[in-house]
Every structure is written in structure tokens, then in C-alpha cells.
Design an enzyme around this catalytic site. Structure first.
Site, PDB file in Angstrom:
ATOM      1  N   GLY A  50       0.871  -1.172   0.000  1.00 48.98           N
ATOM      2  CA  GLY A  50       0.000   0.000   0.000  1.00 48.98           C
ATOM      3  C   GLY A  50       0.899   1.210   0.000  1.00 48.98           C
ATOM      4  O   GLY A  50       1.752   1.339  -0.869  1.00 48.98           O
ATOM      5  N   GLU A  51       0.745   2.037   0.996  1.00 50.52           N
ATOM      6  CA  GLU A  51       1.601   3.215   1.118  1.00 50.52           C
ATOM      7  C   GLU A  51       2.022   3.328   2.583  1.00 50.52           C
ATOM      8  O   GLU A  51       1.188   3.523   3.466  1.00 50.52           O
ATOM      9  CB  GLU A  51       0.818   4.456   0.632  1.00 50.52           C
ATOM     10  CG  GLU A  51       1.507   5.765   0.876  1.00 50.52           C
ATOM     11  CD  GLU A  51       2.950   5.774   0.377  1.00 50.52           C
ATOM     12  OE1 GLU A  51       3.185   5.453  -0.793  1.00 50.52           O
ATOM     13  OE2 GLU A  51       3.851   6.077   1.194  1.00 50.52           O
ATOM     14  N   SER A  52       3.318   3.182   2.808  1.00 48.63           N
ATOM     15  CA  SER A  52       3.788   3.057   4.191  1.00 48.63           C
ATOM     16  C   SER A  52       3.554   4.322   5.021  1.00 48.63           C
ATOM     17  O   SER A  52       3.344   4.232   6.228  1.00 48.63           O
ATOM     18  CB  SER A  52       5.271   2.681   4.217  1.00 48.63           C
ATOM     19  OG  SER A  52       6.045   3.680   3.578  1.00 48.63           O
ATOM     20  N   CYS A  82       6.206  -5.203   0.586  1.00 48.59           N
ATOM     21  CA  CYS A  82       6.335  -3.853   0.016  1.00 48.59           C
ATOM     22  C   CYS A  82       6.189  -2.775   1.100  1.00 48.59           C
ATOM     23  O   CYS A  82       7.095  -2.624   1.914  1.00 48.59           O
ATOM     24  CB  CYS A  82       5.364  -3.686  -1.140  1.00 48.59           C
ATOM     25  SG  CYS A  82       5.871  -2.389  -2.271  1.00 48.59           S
ATOM     26  N   ARG A 111      12.847   3.402   0.599  1.00 48.30           N
ATOM     27  CA  ARG A 111      11.522   3.517  -0.027  1.00 48.30           C
ATOM     28  C   ARG A 111      11.664   3.880  -1.503  1.00 48.30           C
ATOM     29  O   ARG A 111      12.557   4.639  -1.867  1.00 48.30           O
ATOM     30  CB  ARG A 111      10.702   4.628   0.636  1.00 48.30           C
ATOM     31  CG  ARG A 111      10.031   4.235   1.914  1.00 48.30           C
ATOM     32  CD  ARG A 111       9.174   5.390   2.431  1.00 48.30           C
ATOM     33  NE  ARG A 111       8.015   5.641   1.604  1.00 48.30           N
ATOM     34  CZ  ARG A 111       7.630   6.852   1.194  1.00 48.30           C
ATOM     35  NH1 ARG A 111       8.308   7.930   1.514  1.00 48.30           N
ATOM     36  NH2 ARG A 111       6.554   6.990   0.459  1.00 48.30           N
ATOM     37  N   ILE A 140       6.048  -2.874  -7.272  1.00 46.35           N
ATOM     38  CA  ILE A 140       5.273  -1.668  -7.586  1.00 46.35           C
ATOM     39  C   ILE A 140       5.728  -0.546  -6.648  1.00 46.35           C
ATOM     40  O   ILE A 140       5.504  -0.636  -5.432  1.00 46.35           O
ATOM     41  CB  ILE A 140       3.755  -1.925  -7.425  1.00 46.35           C
ATOM     42  CG1 ILE A 140       3.328  -3.117  -8.285  1.00 46.35           C
ATOM     43  CG2 ILE A 140       2.959  -0.670  -7.776  1.00 46.35           C
ATOM     44  CD1 ILE A 140       1.944  -3.653  -7.977  1.00 46.35           C
ATOM     45  N   ARG A 141       6.385   0.460  -7.205  1.00 44.53           N
ATOM     46  CA  ARG A 141       6.992   1.531  -6.384  1.00 44.53           C
ATOM     47  C   ARG A 141       7.641   0.920  -5.126  1.00 44.53           C
ATOM     48  O   ARG A 141       7.406   1.342  -4.008  1.00 44.53           O
ATOM     49  CB  ARG A 141       5.954   2.598  -6.006  1.00 44.53           C
ATOM     50  CG  ARG A 141       5.474   3.413  -7.206  1.00 44.53           C
ATOM     51  CD  ARG A 141       4.466   4.477  -6.824  1.00 44.53           C
ATOM     52  NE  ARG A 141       3.269   3.916  -6.228  1.00 44.53           N
ATOM     53  CZ  ARG A 141       2.310   3.289  -6.900  1.00 44.53           C
ATOM     54  NH1 ARG A 141       2.400   3.161  -8.220  1.00 44.53           N
ATOM     55  NH2 ARG A 141       1.261   2.801  -6.297  1.00 44.53           N
ATOM     56  N   HIS A 185       5.157  -8.284  -4.516  1.00 46.32           N
ATOM     57  CA  HIS A 185       3.754  -8.574  -4.186  1.00 46.32           C
ATOM     58  C   HIS A 185       3.381  -9.997  -4.570  1.00 46.32           C
ATOM     59  O   HIS A 185       2.825 -10.208  -5.649  1.00 46.32           O
ATOM     60  CB  HIS A 185       2.848  -7.613  -4.964  1.00 46.32           C
ATOM     61  CG  HIS A 185       2.868  -6.213  -4.478  1.00 46.32           C
ATOM     62  ND1 HIS A 185       1.953  -5.726  -3.581  1.00 46.32           N
ATOM     63  CD2 HIS A 185       3.704  -5.205  -4.751  1.00 46.32           C
ATOM     64  CE1 HIS A 185       2.224  -4.471  -3.318  1.00 46.32           C
ATOM     65  NE2 HIS A 185       3.277  -4.113  -4.021  1.00 46.32           N
ATOM     66  N   GLU A 187       1.021 -11.770  -3.642  1.00 47.40           N
ATOM     67  CA  GLU A 187      -0.434 -11.993  -3.630  1.00 47.40           C
ATOM     68  C   GLU A 187      -1.052 -11.735  -5.005  1.00 47.40           C
ATOM     69  O   GLU A 187      -2.206 -12.054  -5.233  1.00 47.40           O
ATOM     70  CB  GLU A 187      -1.098 -11.110  -2.560  1.00 47.40           C
ATOM     71  CG  GLU A 187      -1.201  -9.624  -2.866  1.00 47.40           C
ATOM     72  CD  GLU A 187       0.118  -8.864  -2.728  1.00 47.40           C
ATOM     73  OE1 GLU A 187       1.170  -9.504  -2.513  1.00 47.40           O
ATOM     74  OE2 GLU A 187       0.090  -7.634  -2.866  1.00 47.40           O
TER      75      GLU A 187
HETATM   76  N1  GLN Z   1       6.052   3.139  -2.196  1.00 47.91           N
HETATM   77  C1  GLN Z   1       5.194   2.618  -1.201  1.00 47.91           C
HETATM   78  C2  GLN Z   1       5.575   3.064   0.207  1.00 47.91           C
HETATM   79  O1  GLN Z   1       6.443   3.819   0.434  1.00 47.91           O
HETATM   80  C3  GLN Z   1       5.153   1.106  -1.219  1.00 47.91           C
HETATM   81  C4  GLN Z   1       4.483   0.634  -2.490  1.00 47.91           C
HETATM   82  C5  GLN Z   1       3.750  -0.675  -2.348  1.00 47.91           C
HETATM   83  O2  GLN Z   1       3.479  -1.158  -1.242  1.00 47.91           O
HETATM   84  N2  GLN Z   1       3.346  -1.205  -3.461  1.00 47.91           N
HETATM   85  O3  GLN Z   1       4.956   2.634   1.114  1.00 47.91           O
END
Ligand code: GLN
Length: 209
Positions: A50-52, A82, A111, A140-141, A185, A187
Site C-alpha cells: 500500500g503506502e507506508s 512492500c 523507499r 510496484i513503487r 507482491h 499476492e
Molecule cells: N512506495 C510505497 C511506500 O512507500 C510502497 C508501495 C507498495 O506497497 N506497493 O509505502
């Protein structure tokens, strides 16, 4: 041994449903975790992608960060993917000002490391203890692991690829005792070996206690 362990998925944000499905395929019962009372009920926990920064802020406002740190210290098996890998890192680079993690794995995670080149990236990764067939890993990112302490086992790195380059040979899967993390990921691809490995770790832990 608990044949069917209860594995929570931190459900503040991120791809919660996909992890729950993968864990069920690996023979676990799942529970969405948003409150400390729910955290108390699980034998293991997944911190999804997700987004940390958002996950950290929500964990703070749901009063989950301290309970999570306590359960990690007490030996709860936790797998972070991630953003979840970032949450398990003792040290992060390129975080936002004041960004906190739950911590537990003696590693430094950067990150959005692969995202400096491209938003998403795929690589075949051979994972220790998960068979000989390389894992088709989707990033993904994604972060990567810049350094690990002695207690950390490196489970996988991105392929060296003949031409090398900044994304080659990076540490992307680690384990320290009952804690594990991947930058990718698992999943999303239908290949649930990582979830099976984690569910087995949870089963063994509950059998020991
Ligand atoms: N870039 C996201 C973060 O800093 C992580 C991306 C992801 O979980 N797919 O949390």
C-alpha cells in the site's frame, strides 16, 4: 500443531483482500485487523502493500502501532510485503519527515528504490526454502533492502541480468526469526509459495508455544 492458524491482515489500507485469499489458499483462517482487540486474536499477521506513510499514520490514529511493536517483541510471526516490508524495517531511507515503523528486522530499507527508474518492475527471484523454480516477482513503487544485520537471512535477490544495472542483484526477500518481508507482491501472481511458507512458519510457532 494448530492445523488451521488464524492469520490477520492489517486492514488499514492496501491490498488486504488479495492477501486474505492467498492465505486461505495456504490453509489459514484470516481476520481483518484494525483494532488492538483483533490483533490479540491472531497467531500471525500480514502487513500488506500500500503506502507506508499512510499505513504508519493510520496505525498511529487507530492506536495500533504500540500494540503491534509489543506483539512483535513477544514473538508474533509477521510477514510484510512492500509497504509492509518498510513497516518491519528498523531503519528506513527516503521516508517522509518523522515516518515511523513498527520495526523488528535489523535492516535498512530504501523507499521507492526501484521507482527511481520505473514505477513498476518485474524480476525472477530464486527464494531460499521455496523451491528451485524462480518466483516471478512484481514490484510496484517498491523498496529494496540496502543492508542487513547479522541476524537477518537474505532469502532472495533480483536477477543479476547480464547487463547488470541499478536494479540487479538487490536484496528483496529477508527473514529474521519469525519475521519475514518481501519488496514484491506475491499476492498478485497466483503463485502463493510465500504465503505457504509464512503459514507454515505460523503453524510451527503455534506448535512450539
Ligand atoms: N512506495 C510505497 C511506500 O512507500 C510502497 C508501495 C507498495 O506497497 N506497493 O509505502
Amino acid at each position: 500443531m494448530t492445523a488451521v492458524p488464524t492469520i490477520g491482515v492489517l486492514a488499514l489500507q492496501g491490498d488486504v483482500r488479495e492477501h486474505a485469499r492467498a492465505l486461505e489458499a495456504a490453509g489459514a483462517r484470516t481476520l481483518d485487523v484494525r483494532r488492538p482487540e483483533e490483533l490479540d486474536q491472531v497467531d500471525g499477521l500480514v502487513l500488506p502493500g500500500g503506502e507506508s506513510t499512510t499505513m504508519w499514520r493510520l496505525a498511529r490514529s487507530f492506536d495500533l502501532l504500540e500494540p503491534l511493536r509489543k506483539r512483535i517483541e513477544a514473538g508474533l510471526p509477521v510477514y510484510g510485503s512492500c509497504a509492509g516490508m518498510i513497516m518491519l524495517a528498523d531503519r528506513i531511507r527516503d521516508g517522509v519527515a518523522g515516518q515511523e515503523t513498527a520495526g523488528g528486522i535489523d535492516m535498512t530499507v530504501r523507499r521507492n528504490a526501484f521507482g527511481r527508474q520505473v514505477d513498476s518492475f518485474e524480476s525472477d527471484v530464486v527464494l531460499t526454502g521455496m523451491g528451485d523454480v524462480p518466483y516471478h516477482a512484481v514490484f510496484i513503487r517498491a523498496p529494496w533492502v540496502e543492508s542487513v544485520g547479522d541476524a537477518v537471512e537474505v532469502l532472495g535477490r533480483t536477477a543479476p541480468v547480464p547487463e547488470g544495472g541499478p536494479n540487479a542483484g538487490r536484496i528483496v526477500a529477508v527473514r529474521q526469526g519469525r519475521l519475514m518481508a518481501t519488496a514484491f507482491h506475491p499476492e498478485l501472481t497466483g503463485d502463493f509459495r510465500v504465503h505457504h511458507y509464512f503459514a507454515d512458519l505460523v503453524r510451527r510457532t503455534t506448535a512450539e508455544e
